[in-house]
Design a protein around this motif. Structure first.
Motif, short mmCIF file in Angstrom:
data_model
loop_
_atom_site.label_atom_id
_atom_site.label_comp_id
_atom_site.label_asym_id
_atom_site.label_seq_id
_atom_site.Cartn_x
_atom_site.Cartn_y
_atom_site.Cartn_z
N LEU A 1 0.86 -1.18 0.00
CA LEU A 1 0.00 0.00 0.00
C LEU A 1 0.89 1.23 0.00
O LEU A 1 1.84 1.31 0.77
CB LEU A 1 -0.87 0.00 1.27
CG LEU A 1 -2.01 -1.01 1.29
CD1 LEU A 1 -2.55 -1.14 2.70
CD2 LEU A 1 -3.10 -0.58 0.35
N ARG A 2 0.60 2.17 -0.88
CA ARG A 2 1.45 3.36 -0.95
C ARG A 2 1.29 4.19 0.32
O ARG A 2 0.24 4.22 0.94
CB ARG A 2 1.07 4.18 -2.18
CG ARG A 2 1.51 3.58 -3.49
CD ARG A 2 1.52 4.64 -4.58
NE ARG A 2 0.42 5.61 -4.42
CZ ARG A 2 -0.80 5.46 -4.92
NH1 ARG A 2 -1.13 4.37 -5.58
NH2 ARG A 2 -1.70 6.41 -4.76
N LYS A 3 2.39 4.90 0.64
CA LYS A 3 2.40 5.69 1.88
C LYS A 3 1.35 6.80 1.87
O LYS A 3 0.82 7.19 2.88
CB LYS A 3 3.79 6.31 2.07
CG LYS A 3 4.79 5.36 2.68
CD LYS A 3 5.88 6.17 3.40
CE LYS A 3 6.80 5.27 4.19
NZ LYS A 3 7.55 4.35 3.33
N PHE B 1 -9.40 8.98 4.87
CA PHE B 1 -8.47 8.90 6.01
C PHE B 1 -7.14 8.33 5.53
O PHE B 1 -7.12 7.31 4.83
CB PHE B 1 -9.08 8.01 7.10
CG PHE B 1 -8.34 8.07 8.41
CD1 PHE B 1 -8.49 9.17 9.25
CD2 PHE B 1 -7.49 7.05 8.80
CE1 PHE B 1 -7.81 9.24 10.46
CE2 PHE B 1 -6.81 7.11 10.01
CZ PHE B 1 -6.97 8.21 10.84
N PRO B 2 -6.01 8.97 5.86
CA PRO B 2 -4.72 8.47 5.34
C PRO B 2 -4.37 7.09 5.91
O PRO B 2 -4.45 6.88 7.12
CB PRO B 2 -3.71 9.51 5.84
CG PRO B 2 -4.51 10.70 6.25
CD PRO B 2 -5.86 10.18 6.65
N ILE B 3 -3.99 6.19 5.03
CA ILE B 3 -3.67 4.83 5.47
C ILE B 3 -2.42 4.83 6.36
O ILE B 3 -2.31 4.05 7.30
CB ILE B 3 -3.52 3.90 4.26
CG1 ILE B 3 -4.94 3.63 3.71
CG2 ILE B 3 -2.84 2.58 4.62
CD1 ILE B 3 -5.01 2.77 2.49
N ALA B 4 -1.49 5.77 6.09
CA ALA B 4 -0.29 5.84 6.93
C ALA B 4 -0.68 6.13 8.37
O ALA B 4 -0.11 5.57 9.31
CB ALA B 4 0.65 6.92 6.40
N GLU B 5 -1.69 7.00 8.55
CA GLU B 5 -2.12 7.34 9.90
C GLU B 5 -2.84 6.16 10.54
O GLU B 5 -2.67 5.89 11.73
CB GLU B 5 -3.04 8.57 9.83
CG GLU B 5 -3.02 9.37 11.12
CD GLU B 5 -3.83 10.65 11.01
OE1 GLU B 5 -3.87 11.26 9.91
OE2 GLU B 5 -4.42 11.05 12.02
N VAL C 1 -2.92 1.55 14.32
CA VAL C 1 -2.98 0.09 14.51
C VAL C 1 -1.71 -0.39 15.23
O VAL C 1 -1.75 -1.26 16.09
CB VAL C 1 -3.18 -0.62 13.16
CG1 VAL C 1 -3.06 -2.13 13.32
CG2 VAL C 1 -4.54 -0.28 12.58
N GLU C 2 -0.57 0.23 14.90
CA GLU C 2 0.67 -0.15 15.60
C GLU C 2 0.62 0.25 17.07
O GLU C 2 1.16 -0.43 17.94
CB GLU C 2 1.88 0.47 14.89
CG GLU C 2 2.23 -0.34 13.64
CD GLU C 2 3.26 0.33 12.74
OE1 GLU C 2 3.79 1.39 13.12
OE2 GLU C 2 3.51 -0.22 11.66
N ARG D 1 -4.88 -7.57 5.25
CA ARG D 1 -3.61 -8.28 5.09
C ARG D 1 -2.41 -7.36 5.30
O ARG D 1 -1.39 -7.75 5.84
CB ARG D 1 -3.57 -8.91 3.69
CG ARG D 1 -2.67 -10.12 3.59
CD ARG D 1 -2.81 -10.82 2.25
NE ARG D 1 -2.39 -9.99 1.14
CZ ARG D 1 -3.20 -9.55 0.17
NH1 ARG D 1 -4.47 -9.87 0.16
NH2 ARG D 1 -2.73 -8.81 -0.82
N LYS D 2 -2.55 -6.10 4.84
CA LYS D 2 -1.39 -5.20 4.87
C LYS D 2 -1.29 -4.37 6.16
O LYS D 2 -0.22 -3.94 6.53
CB LYS D 2 -1.44 -4.23 3.68
CG LYS D 2 -1.46 -4.89 2.34
CD LYS D 2 -0.12 -5.52 2.02
CE LYS D 2 -0.16 -6.11 0.62
NZ LYS D 2 0.97 -6.99 0.36
N VAL D 3 -2.43 -4.05 6.72
CA VAL D 3 -2.39 -3.11 7.86
C VAL D 3 -2.70 -3.80 9.18
O VAL D 3 -1.94 -3.68 10.14
CB VAL D 3 -3.38 -1.93 7.64
CG1 VAL D 3 -3.41 -1.02 8.87
CG2 VAL D 3 -2.98 -1.13 6.41
#
Lengths: 368, 348
Positions: B12-14, B113-117, B122-123, B34-36
């Motif tokens: 997934l792109r930043k 909503f930005p996936i990076a955020e 999630v982290e 799967r990715k996040v």
């Protein structure tokens, strides 16, 4: 916490209480003008610590409380218009108008926002160029300079979508009205320290001379209030009536000249009815003709009809120091902070709400 | 782009944003999981991607709770909506005496909503869950149109086991009992306000957001009689003590000078016209305990890293029309009532 703890010191409070007890020989009734002072008195139980001969009554100095119902109705009506963003201080949103409050208006779809400074409303107007941003301005001479600054700033920026409902009021006309009433029982005043920080103390000298009452400009911490009461009692016992400044760490005799100049440029004193009181001459600050473009009342051609206060409410007597809140038959029964009938039950700084919150309602009903 | 200059096509792109398709249940949804979510929250139960989590438990009393998180801003000094969701739900279990065993998390994401955020949050959930040793065993994601949510909402549920013989409850406070608080109050509320749009101010205060099950277990392990505990969240310590007084039908007197609050919190409250007793905490609990055991329980709390600042702040005085009184430094008492709504800054 520096600059605060020393004014909440228990030892200093005991010493001042001893001084008051040693001075007092007769019964005296003293009014603190400002709602912030009422709040401190109830919060620390200062009225319970004083000798019984000293009675504190609570003045009309809660700006939220004395804003007339019709002004709140005007603000609610304006907030409901499409394209309008109405901004005010958080306290103001819960104050009931004749039918609802600004929180109700927001829930029904109006764009009502809490700001912490009028300048935030100006910034909002710069961002939301397609909307009309209206700031509902309340407060005494303490908050009026910030409203004046916001109008001056909007004018400098040439903003055409910013305006103000000005509901600012002035303290001296209220003190005069209380003293001039034939049934007045107030013998000495603690004037509002922060109002005098802006305006200086000169306005109060003619009142002292005309009515022969002591006025002590007083701060807001418990030690300030006890000190102010001690100074006032000392004057009363000695038969003196002078203007004294207890709050010299904040109040200069001439006040804040820059703030006064700004207010004089933007506002004009006008007569206005206060909630719970009658019309008081030159008691309010309206926006001057030069800045009429920023006056929401003229800009949107707002008109209001006088709204009657509930008959059961005896706020007028409370605000003039004739009645203590628990002595009103509606207090704590039909009138509570959740369902206020009158002005002083509305904001946390209103005398009735301060008594209610401090639990004095329980005493009133338990005593029956 | 990675360090070698090669781009992984499946990554997934930043700069990617949440789109409605991420909530469709189709390929994009699967990719997001799967990715996040899975890389961060992986554990054998969650990794099965079954419709429900399966667990084998020894018989006992099950505790179950649920909570929604809508904090604004999403990130604040000392935490974010993710750590808040994990710790808040664990704390609801901890204060009823349960050993938390697992959490579920449901995400409502706003389109755009930005996936990076999202990944950061999630982290943060992963870190909080690892630190507390309580896994996320079920999760769900939905996406709503732009403007229909404030960035992200999270609902977490949690369950645990209450050891047999342990009886805690808000109705158990008795005259004479001591009231304890586990540390300085109001840190979370002030930290969040300092980061809020329109109010931003500089402060050294960070949120007290933390999982309290270890502290609660330490208190219970003393063998001292803990009548009830509650974590002080929105509404602060004053609200919690009012709730306990109401449930037990007692009068409680709090000694104002004994209530711990940092100078920076007191200063911020002075400026904003707030009372620290009503400012939110997310890592503090109030406990009502047998007075004979109070010193022992307090000593155990102070030995725990999350209870170092614990204090005895008051007492249950009598069976009475329930109310909470505050004894001020000057001697008189006043009512410490529930607030009608949020605390609003005063005008002057």
């Amino acid at each position: 916490m520096k600059f605060v703890d020393e004014f909440r010191n228990v030892g200093a409070a005991r010493a001042l209480l001893d001084r008051i007890r040693a001075t007092v020989t007769k019964s005296w009734t003293i009014m603190e003008v400002c709602g912030g002072q009422t709040h401190t008195i109830l919060r620390y139980g200062i009225d319970e610590l004083l000798p019984p001969a000293v009675t504190l009554v609570h003045g009309p100095g809660c700006p939220v409380c004395v804003t007339p119902i019709e002004m709140i109705d005007l603000a609610i009506g304006l907030a409901q218009r499409p394209g309008v963003i109405l901004c005010s201080f958080g306290d103001m949103l819960r104050v009931p108008g004749s039918r609802s409050d600004l929180f109700d208006a927001r829930a029904a779809g109006a764009d009502v926002r809490v700001v912490y400074s009028p300048l935030d409303a100006v910034d909002l107007a710069r961002r939301e160029t397609a909307r009309e941003v209206v700031f509902f301005a309340v407060g005494f001479e303490t908050t009026a300079p910030t409203t004046a600054m916001a109008i001056a700033h909007a004018s400098d920026l040439g903003l055409s979508n910013f305006s103000v409902i000005a509901a600012h009021v002035r303290v001296p006309p209220a003190i005069e009205a209380i003293l001039a009433a034939p049934d007045n029982r107030v013998q000495g005043f603690l004037a509002a320290g922060h109002v005098c920080t802006v305006m200086g103390i000169g306005e109060y000298r003619p009142i002292v001379e005309k009515f022969g009452v002591p006025i002590v400009v007083t701060g807001f911490e418990p030690i300030d209030l006890l000190d102010g009461i001690a100074m006032c009692v000392a004057q009363l016992e000695a038969g003196r009536a002078e203007l004294e400044n207890q709050y010299a760490r904040s109040v200069r005799p001439e006040g804040n000249r820059a703030a006064q100049a700004l207010m004089a440029a933007i506002f004009t004193p006008v007569d206005r009815r206060w909630r719970g009181l009658e019309a008081l001459p030159k008691s309010a600050l309206a926006i001057s003709d030069r800045y009429a473009a920023y006056d929401a009342i003229r800009k949107f051609n707002l008109t209001s009809a006088r709204v009657a206060e509930p008959l059961e409410c005896r706020a007028g007597e409370v605000l003039r120091g004739l009645l203590k809140p628990p002595q009103c038959p509606a207090f704590g029964r039909n009138c509570t902070p959740d369902h206020p009938l009158g002005a002083p039950m509305v904001s946390s700084e209103g005398a009735c709400a301060a008594y209610f919150r401090a639990g004095r309602v329980a005493e009133a009903t338990e005593a029956e | 782009m990675n360090a070698t200059g090669m781009q992984c096509p499946a990554d997934l792109r930043k700069d990617e944003l949440i789109v409605l398709g991420h909530g469709s249940g189709g390929k994009l949804s699967a990719e997001l999981v799967r990715k996040v979510f899975l890389p961060a929250l992986s554990n054998p139960i969650l990794d099965r991607l079954n419709d429900g989590a399966e667990l084998n438990l020894d018989a006992g009393r099950i505790a179950f709770t649920t909570d929604s998180f809508v904090v604004n801003p999403l990130r604040f000094p000392g935490g974010d909506i993710g750590s808040l969701a994990v710790n808040g739900t664990i704390n609801d279990l901890a204060v009823i005496g349960a050993q938390p065993l697992g959490l579920s998390a449901a995400f409502i994401l706003e389109e755009g909503f930005p996936i990076a955020e999202l990944r950061d949050i999630v982290e943060s959930i992963r870190d909080a869950s690892r630190q507390a040793a309580v896994p996320i065993i079920a999760a769900d994601t939905k996406v709503v149109e732009r403007g229909k949510a404030d960035g992200m909402f999270i609902t977490t549920s949690g369950f645990g086991i209450i050891p047999s013989g342990l009886e805690l409850g808000p109705e158990r406070a008795m005259p004479g009992d001591a009231v304890l608080v586990s540390g300085p109050i109001g840190d979370h509320g002030i930290a969040v306000m300092s980061a809020r749009e329109g109010l931003r101010f500089e402060t050294t205060v960070v949120s007290d957001c933390a999982a309290l099950h270890g502290l609660a277990a330490t208190m219970i392990a003393t063998g001292g009689k803990v009548r009830c505990m509650r974590d002080a969240t929105r509404g602060g310590v004053a609200t919690v003590i009012n709730e306990l007084a109401a449930s037990s039908g007692v009068e409680i007197i709090i000694d104002e000078p004994a209530v711990p609050a940092r100078d920076a919190v007191r200063a911020a409250c002075e400026i904003l016209g707030l009372d620290p007793l009503y400012v939110a905490c997310e890592g503090r609990l109030v406990a009502i305990v047998d007075p004979a055991d109070a010193d022992r329980i307090l000593a155990a709390m102070r030995r725990h890293p999350l209870g170092e600042g614990a204090c005895r702040i008051g007492a249950v005085t009598r069976k009475h029309n329930p109310r909470v009184l505050l004894r001020t430094a000057f001697g008189p008492t006043r009512l410490l009532d529930l607030l009608p709504g949020d605390q609003l800054p005063r005008i002057c």
